[in-house]
Structure formats: structure tokens, C-alpha cells
Design a protein around this motif. Structure first.
Motif, mmCIF file in Angstrom:
data_model
loop_
_atom_site.group_PDB
_atom_site.id
_atom_site.type_symbol
_atom_site.label_atom_id
_atom_site.label_comp_id
_atom_site.label_asym_id
_atom_site.label_seq_id
_atom_site.Cartn_x
_atom_site.Cartn_y
_atom_site.Cartn_z
ATOM 1 N N GLU A 217 -56.908 -35.766 -24.691
ATOM 2 C CA GLU A 217 -56.258 -36.599 -23.677
ATOM 3 C C GLU A 217 -55.464 -37.750 -24.284
ATOM 4 O O GLU A 217 -54.580 -38.319 -23.634
ATOM 5 C CB GLU A 217 -57.311 -37.162 -22.715
ATOM 6 N N GLN A 218 -55.752 -38.102 -25.536
ATOM 7 C CA GLN A 218 -55.049 -39.196 -26.203
ATOM 8 C C GLN A 218 -53.938 -38.642 -27.092
ATOM 9 O O GLN A 218 -54.186 -37.806 -27.958
ATOM 10 C CB GLN A 218 -56.020 -40.029 -27.051
ATOM 11 N N ASP A 219 -52.710 -39.163 -26.921
ATOM 12 C CA ASP A 219 -51.588 -38.608 -27.677
ATOM 13 C C ASP A 219 -51.695 -38.890 -29.170
ATOM 14 O O ASP A 219 -51.258 -38.089 -29.996
ATOM 15 C CB ASP A 219 -50.256 -39.114 -27.123
ATOM 16 N N TYR A 220 -52.298 -40.020 -29.551
ATOM 17 C CA TYR A 220 -52.385 -40.306 -30.976
ATOM 18 C C TYR A 220 -53.400 -39.405 -31.672
ATOM 19 O O TYR A 220 -53.344 -39.215 -32.890
ATOM 20 C CB TYR A 220 -52.685 -41.790 -31.239
ATOM 21 N N MET A 256 -46.382 -33.824 -23.226
ATOM 22 C CA MET A 256 -45.773 -34.893 -22.440
ATOM 23 C C MET A 256 -45.422 -36.118 -23.278
ATOM 24 O O MET A 256 -44.559 -36.910 -22.915
ATOM 25 C CB MET A 256 -46.734 -35.317 -21.312
ATOM 26 N N SER A 257 -46.068 -36.276 -24.409
ATOM 27 C CA SER A 257 -45.824 -37.438 -25.267
ATOM 28 C C SER A 257 -44.659 -37.166 -26.213
ATOM 29 O O SER A 257 -44.673 -36.188 -26.971
ATOM 30 C CB SER A 257 -47.082 -37.775 -26.078
ATOM 31 N N TRP A 258 -43.664 -38.051 -26.209
ATOM 32 C CA TRP A 258 -42.519 -37.849 -27.105
ATOM 33 C C TRP A 258 -42.924 -38.002 -28.573
ATOM 34 O O TRP A 258 -42.310 -37.400 -29.458
ATOM 35 C CB TRP A 258 -41.387 -38.823 -26.760
ATOM 36 N N LYS A 263 -43.363 -35.330 -33.797
ATOM 37 C CA LYS A 263 -44.124 -34.803 -34.931
ATOM 38 C C LYS A 263 -43.881 -33.299 -35.087
ATOM 39 O O LYS A 263 -43.775 -32.790 -36.215
ATOM 40 C CB LYS A 263 -45.609 -35.100 -34.737
ATOM 41 N N ILE A 264 -43.765 -32.587 -33.977
ATOM 42 C CA ILE A 264 -43.458 -31.156 -34.037
ATOM 43 C C ILE A 264 -42.081 -30.939 -34.657
ATOM 44 O O ILE A 264 -41.879 -30.058 -35.500
ATOM 45 C CB ILE A 264 -43.525 -30.531 -32.624
ATOM 46 N N ALA A 265 -41.109 -31.762 -34.250
ATOM 47 C CA ALA A 265 -39.768 -31.666 -34.834
ATOM 48 C C ALA A 265 -39.802 -31.919 -36.333
ATOM 49 O O ALA A 265 -39.036 -31.321 -37.099
ATOM 50 C CB ALA A 265 -38.841 -32.663 -34.143
ATOM 51 N N GLU A 266 -40.687 -32.790 -36.763
ATOM 52 C CA GLU A 266 -40.815 -33.120 -38.186
ATOM 53 C C GLU A 266 -41.456 -31.990 -38.976
ATOM 54 O O GLU A 266 -41.111 -31.746 -40.135
ATOM 55 C CB GLU A 266 -41.648 -34.393 -38.312
ATOM 56 N N LYS A 267 -42.384 -31.267 -38.342
ATOM 57 C CA LYS A 267 -43.170 -30.248 -39.039
ATOM 58 C C LYS A 267 -42.661 -28.823 -38.838
ATOM 59 O O LYS A 267 -43.169 -27.899 -39.476
ATOM 60 C CB LYS A 267 -44.632 -30.314 -38.569
ATOM 61 N N ILE A 268 -41.667 -28.631 -37.961
ATOM 62 C CA ILE A 268 -41.307 -27.273 -37.572
ATOM 63 C C ILE A 268 -40.742 -26.452 -38.725
ATOM 64 O O ILE A 268 -40.963 -25.239 -38.812
ATOM 65 C CB ILE A 268 -40.324 -27.297 -36.369
ATOM 66 N N THR A 295 -35.145 -35.217 -23.984
ATOM 67 C CA THR A 295 -34.698 -36.415 -23.268
ATOM 68 C C THR A 295 -34.899 -37.689 -24.078
ATOM 69 O O THR A 295 -34.247 -38.699 -23.823
ATOM 70 C CB THR A 295 -35.454 -36.548 -21.933
ATOM 71 N N GLN A 296 -35.792 -37.642 -25.069
ATOM 72 C CA GLN A 296 -36.079 -38.825 -25.888
ATOM 73 C C GLN A 296 -35.225 -38.801 -27.151
ATOM 74 O O GLN A 296 -35.238 -37.821 -27.905
ATOM 75 C CB GLN A 296 -37.565 -38.855 -26.265
ATOM 76 N N LEU A 297 -34.484 -39.866 -27.398
ATOM 77 C CA LEU A 297 -33.552 -39.866 -28.529
ATOM 78 C C LEU A 297 -34.265 -39.745 -29.869
ATOM 79 O O LEU A 297 -33.727 -39.162 -30.820
ATOM 80 C CB LEU A 297 -32.656 -41.105 -28.489
ATOM 81 N N GLU A 298 -35.480 -40.304 -30.000
ATOM 82 C CA GLU A 298 -36.217 -40.198 -31.263
ATOM 83 C C GLU A 298 -36.521 -38.742 -31.601
ATOM 84 O O GLU A 298 -36.477 -38.336 -32.769
ATOM 85 C CB GLU A 298 -37.524 -40.996 -31.200
ATOM 86 N N VAL A 299 -36.820 -37.951 -30.566
ATOM 87 C CA VAL A 299 -37.098 -36.531 -30.779
ATOM 88 C C VAL A 299 -35.819 -35.809 -31.188
ATOM 89 O O VAL A 299 -35.814 -35.015 -32.132
ATOM 90 C CB VAL A 299 -37.698 -35.903 -29.503
ATOM 91 N N ARG A 300 -34.726 -36.078 -30.471
ATOM 92 C CA ARG A 300 -33.449 -35.433 -30.816
ATOM 93 C C ARG A 300 -33.022 -35.790 -32.237
ATOM 94 O O ARG A 300 -32.554 -34.937 -32.992
ATOM 95 C CB ARG A 300 -32.343 -35.852 -29.831
ATOM 96 N N ALA A 301 -33.181 -37.054 -32.598
ATOM 97 C CA ALA A 301 -32.779 -37.487 -33.941
ATOM 98 C C ALA A 301 -33.603 -36.798 -35.022
ATOM 99 O O ALA A 301 -33.063 -36.337 -36.040
ATOM 100 C CB ALA A 301 -32.909 -39.004 -34.060
ATOM 101 N N THR A 302 -34.912 -36.703 -34.820
ATOM 102 C CA THR A 302 -35.778 -36.047 -35.808
ATOM 103 C C THR A 302 -35.453 -34.568 -35.911
ATOM 104 O O THR A 302 -35.383 -34.006 -37.018
ATOM 105 C CB THR A 302 -37.256 -36.243 -35.444
ATOM 106 N N ALA A 303 -35.253 -33.912 -34.764
ATOM 107 C CA ALA A 303 -34.901 -32.492 -34.771
ATOM 108 C C ALA A 303 -33.552 -32.273 -35.445
ATOM 109 O O ALA A 303 -33.371 -31.319 -36.221
ATOM 110 C CB ALA A 303 -34.885 -31.950 -33.351
#
Length: 595
Positions: A217-220, A256-258, A263-268, A295-303
Motif C-alpha cells: 500500500e506504500q509507494d516507497y 498509481m504512483s509516478w 523507477k520502471i522507466a529507469e529499470k526497463i 502524464t507526469q513529466l518526471e516519468v516522460r523525462a526518465t523514459a
């Protein structure tokens, strides 16, 4: 009977150290802890083991800085307490430190425990170390349970099967602890523990624990579970990765957590190398596409940062088709992304796709995107494209560059941002070598030479330094006809900064064309600047002479250079005199060689 000689421990009773640690001044206490090894040597092995170590366990209520220093020093105490057979004595204070509230102190204590664990024999591990891990893992306070998570890996491989079973059960329980902080600590050590347990228990016990952490339940907590998944996947056969790991990840891909998606974008790309071409195409490609339009720019940037590596990991036989059909449509949207951070990330990697696409696809499909980024309003985006231009040129050829990119590059040479100008100037020698002298003189020469008079020092310096590369391509005759007349105008400038730039050019041109050539053309102007009204110019005359003096003809040095330095050596400005005297020492050696 004569009195026996007092021992070092008699001369330094432990009470002295205790008094220091009870001092109200923090710096006194901290200094006392930092000299613990010296104190232990003075006390001797017996008193250190029986008196000092137990006392240190009572200090856990001191300031965090003191506790941090204590945790660090204890890792070096094995020789001071009698060797590895007494290593268990250090567990008392270190166990106490693993319970304190400050995280950094607990982590340092755990690091020290991990260090000294290597000194324990298997018997001592089971007699002393494992019971301590058990106490920490079952402790009432979350702090001890968090600390215990870092200790399983260092002792698991060297104990009996029964002790291993105990450790596994303790770790599984920590992964399902009621405290999120404990689950977070366990998730952070999941990958390293997976590397030491047996394959049968990895499959049967640890994978289910991993799946529960991925859905925590905790994103971290979920984030650290994703971090561990790559390490776990490398340990399993491909079939097990597909059947055991991918189902858990499929749930995480739409988290649901960006931060988790980031992290998935970083590890893919690491997952790609593990699962192979087919799974990468069928399961990871759709995920990567969704990350590129997140929708989150940090995710797009990492990907976006991972675009080049992701494409490199695709099946080489299908790579260009997959990129064209499934990657480029998303890149077209990213070129116009509202976030500068995303566009900047794209500008760093987009050129790297050209070798994978080939010449024609690069020209037809990739070049329009590159041209768009070259005209982007953000200087960082334009700069990144210029800095990564080499791989594009290697694919499309210089002729296509002239037709498509050169006009834009010429515009960038007059960009308002000096870093962009510097990048273009550094790229020009490569262009010159490919395009030839005639083309350079007609299209680039005036722009390049204007940079020698730019108002930004970095631009002037870069332009001066790259003259050597241009002369290497075009020869000293070209330098005499095209460069030197322009450089000489700098010496006559009203702006002293441009006169200093002239002096820098003298050194570079001398190295590129040879000192005999320069003695006739530039040196008369150089030597006349000894009378310049600005001290900084005269100072730089001395510096240039010091650098190029040893390469000059000794007779020329004696006849022309030495009188100039003699004059500068009595200059009214102290700095000018200082550098003139330094240069004088250098040319004296040249003159001595003449005689």
C-alpha cells in the motif's frame, strides 16, 4: 623488592575517558570518541574488552554526532580486543546503536556489524551473531527491526540449515511487518538476500514475498521492490522470469504512483536484456510507449533518457521497423513537449537512433525532428543537438548535412546563448575538414573570425584554440592569407580584451605554423605591445614570451626578446614585473644554449 613498572593502562585509567565523555561540551566528547583506538591501545586488550566496550554500550543517549563516530570506530576494534575470537564482544555496543532513532547512526552501526561479521567463525555466528539478529528482528521498536534487515546476507551462507531456516522466516516476516518503515527496509535488502539463498527457496518463498511488496500500500515500499526485481530476475531461468516475475511487474506497470512508474522507466532497459527479444517486443514495448506519454513529466523525462538503450536492446533484424512504427510517433510528440526537461532529455539521445535507422530513414524521418530541436526556444536543447551531431553526420554524410542542417547551424553560430556558440565553434573544424577550404571561406570564415571578438571570454577562447585545428586542415599559407590579417586587427582594437585575445592567438598560431614563420609576421606586433597602456596586456606579453620562448631561435631571443623583457622587468606594475622576471629566467636558458 623494587616497585614494578607501571603499565600504560595504569597511566591512563578508564575513568579519565569516562570523564571526557560526560563533559557538557559536544566537541570534547566527539574528540574523545575519535581517539578511541588510541585509548584502547593505552588501556590494553583486557581492560578494553572487559571495561571499555561494556561502557560504550551505555552511550546510546548521547548526541547523534558522537554516536555516529562511535559506530564507525567500533568496526576497527577487532585487533584491539584480542582478535576474531573475541569479535562477539563488539556486538553489545553495536546492537545498542542499531536501536537509536537517528537513521544515519543505525545505518552506520549496521555497516560496522556487516564488517565485523566476516571475523566470526561459523560456530560463533550461530552462538552470538544469529541470536543478535533474532533479537533485532523480533524487537518491539521498529528501529531494531529495520536495522536487522541489513544483516541477513552477511551471515546466511555460513550457518547450518536450521539457522538458515530461522533467518529465512525472520526475513519473510519483516517483509510483511505491520510497520511500513520495516517493510521498506526489507524491500531495500530483498535483492541482496535473493542472491544468497538457495534457488528452491527463492522460487517457493521469496518470489511470493516479492509479489506482496510490489503490491504494498506504500509507494516507497513498492519502489524498492521494483529496484530489487532486476537483481532477482537475473538469478532465475527465463521461463521462471516470465512465469513468476512478469505477472508481478504487469501490476506495477500501471502503478498509481509516478515515482514507481519512474523507477520502471529507469529499470526497463535492464529488464529487456533479461527477458529477451520476444518478450521485450510483446510485453515491454507497450509499457515503454505508455511511459513516453505519461502524464507526469518526471516519468516522460526518465523514459526519454532510455530511448536509445531501449532501441539498442530490440531484435536487430526488426529494430528499424519497430522504431519507425512504435517509437518515432511518440518522439514526434516529445519534440513539442511542454516540459523543457523532457525535450532536453530527447535532444541527448535522438541522434543515437540514426545508426539504427540507416541513412534514408534518418533523412526522411529523424532529420525533421532534429531540425525542430535545433530551432527550439530552449538553449539547452539546441546545445545538446550540436554536441551530439557527430553520429548524425557519420550516417547521413556531409552533403546531406549541407542541404539540411547547415543553414540552421549557421544561425546557431550567432545564437544569443554563449554555450551554444561555443558548441558550434567546436564543431566547425570538423565541418571544415569535410567541406573543404573554399566552402569554409565562403560560408563559415567570417562567422568564425567574428567569434574572436565576441563579448564572452569563453567564446573568444574557444575560437582561438580551434584555430590550430583549422590550420591543420588548410595549412599555414591559408593562415597567412585568411587568419593573420584578421588576428592583427585584434592587436589594434580599442578594447584591451581583444588585444589579450590577439596574444592568445599568437601562441596558438606559433604552435600551428612554426616559430620562424611567426617571427616575421606576428612577433613585431607582439613586441610593440610592451608599450601598451593596459597593464593586463603587458602582463600577457610576458606570459606568452615565457611559453613560446624555448621554441624560438636563440639568436632571435637574444636580439629581440631579451630587451623587451628587460623593459618589462622594471615596469611600474608589480604583476607585470613578476611575470617578466619569470619569463626572463626561461629565456636565459635559451641564451645560455646559444653561447
Amino acid at each position: 623488592m623494587a616497585d614494578s613498572k607501571p603499565t600504560s593502562s595504569d597511566l591512563f585509567p578508564i575513568s579519565v575517558f569516562i570523564d571526557e565523555l560526560r563533559n557538557e561540551d559536544l566537541q570534547v566528547r566527539l574528540k574523545s570518541v575519535n581517539k578511541l583506538p588510541t585509548i584502547a591501545l593505552a588501556l590494553g586488550i583486557e581492560k578494553t574488552r572487559n571495561e571499555l566496550i561494556p561502557f560504550l554500550a551505555t552511550l546510546i543517549y548521547d548526541d547523534d554526532m558522537v554516536l555516529l563516530a562511535l559506530a564507525e570506530k567500533l568496526s576497527t576494534f577487532i585487533p584491539l580486543i584480542g582478535g576474531p575470537e573475541y569479535a562477539h564482544c563488539l556486538l553489545i555496543p553495536l546492537e545498542a546503536l542499531t536501536s537509536v532513532e537517528e537513521t544515519i547512526v543505525r545505518d552506520r552501526a549496521v555497516d560496522s556489524l556487516r564488517t565485523i561479521s566476516s571475523y566470526f567463525s561459523p560456530t560463533n555466528l550461530e552462538e552470538h551473531f544469529i541470536p543478535m539478529v533474532n533479537r533485532l528482528a523480533l524487537g518491539d521498536w521498529f528501529t531494531t527491526r529495520c536495522s536487522s534487515c541489513g544483516l541477513f546476507k552477511v551471515c546466511y551462507t555460513r550457518v547450518s540449515p536450521a539457522a538458515k531456516a530461522t533467518l529465512r522466516n525472520l526475513f519473510y516476516n519483516l517483509c510483511q511487518d505491520e510497520s511500513p518503515l520495516v517493510r521498506h527496509a526489507a524491500a531495500g535488502k530483498l535483492g541482496e538476500f535473493a542472491r544468497v539463498i538457495e534457488m528452491e527457496f527463492l522460487r517457493s518463498d521469496l518470489i511470493p514475498v516479492f509479489m506482496s511488496l510490489v503490491q504494498d500500500e506504500q509507494d516507497y515500499v513498492r519502489l524498492l521492490a521494483i529496484e530489487a526485481c532486476v537483481g532477482i530476475a537475473t538469478l532465475l531461468p527465463l521461463a521462471d522470469v516470465k512465469s513468476l516475475i512478469m505477472p508481478a511487474l504487469n501490476h506495477a506497470f500501471a502503478d498509481m504512483s509516478w515515482r514507481v512508474r519512474c523507477k520502471i522507466a529507469e529499470k526497463i532497459t535492464e529488464l529487456q536484456r533479461i527477458v529477451g527479444y520476444e518478450t521485450s517486443k510483446t510485453e515491454l514495448l507497450p509499457v515503454f510507449q505508455s511511459l513516453l506519454k505519461d502524464t507526469q513529466l518526471e516519468v516522460r523525462a526518465t523514459a526519454t533518457t532510455s530511448v536509445k538503450k531501449f532501441c539498442e536492446n530490440l531484435n536487430p533484424q526488426q529494430r528499424d521497423k519497430i522504431i519507425i512504427s512504435h517509437i518515432l510517433p511518440y518522439l514526434r510528440e516529445l519534440v513539442a513537449d511542454p516540459s523543457q526537461r523532457v525535450k532536453s532529455a530527447l535532444s541527448l539521445v535522438i541522434g543515437g537512433l540514426s545508426p539504427m535507422l540507416g541513412k534514408q530513414h534518418t533523412i526522411d524521418l529523424l532529420l525533421p525532428l532534429i531540425l525542430t530541436q535545433l530551432k527550439d526556444e530552449a538553449a539547452e536543447v539546441r546545445l545538446n543537438i550540436i554536441l551530439n551531431m557527430k553520429c548524425i553526420v557519420e550516417v547521413i554524410g556531409m552533403q546531406q548535412l549541407i542541404q539540411s542542417l547547415l543553414p540552421t547551424i549557421l544561425e546557431l553560430a550567432e545564437d544569443t546563448k554563449w554555450r551554444v556558440k561555443v558548441a558550434v565553434i567546436e564543431f566547425m573544424p570538423q565541418l571544415a575538414g569535410q567541406l573543404g577550404m573554399e566552402f569554409f571561406d565562403e560560408n563559415l570564415s567570417s562567422i568564425y573570425m567574428n567569434c574572436l571578438m565576441d563579448h564572452v571570454f569563453a567564446v573568444r577562447k574557444t575560437a582561438a584554440l580551434n584555430l590550430k585545428k583549422l590550420i591543420g586542415s588548410f595549412g599555414s599559407e591559408w593562415a597567412e592569407n585568411k587568419v593573420i590579417p584578421r588576428v592583427l586587427t585584434l592587436a589594434r582594437s580599442q578594447n584591451y580584451l581583444f588585444r589579450v585575445t590577439f596574444l592568445a592567438c599568437v601562441k596558438i598560431l606559433t604552435e600551428a605554423c612554426g616559430h620562424r614563420f611567426m617571427e616575421k609576421i606576428l612577433f613585431p606586433t607582439l613586441l610593440s605591445m610592451v608599450n601598451d597602456s593596459t597593464a593586463n596586456v603587458r602582463l600577457n606579453v610576458a606570459k606568452i614570451i615565457q611559453k613560446i620562448g624555448p621554441s624560438l631561435d636563440p639568436s632571435y631571443v637574444k636580439k629581440e626578446i631579451k630587451p623587451i623583457l628587460d623593459k618589462l622587468a622594471i615596469d611600474a606594475d608589480e604583476d607585470v614585473k613578476f611575470f617578466a622576471l619569470e619569463a626572463h629566467e626561461v629565456i636565459e636558458t635559451v641564451i645560455v644554449n646559444l653561447t
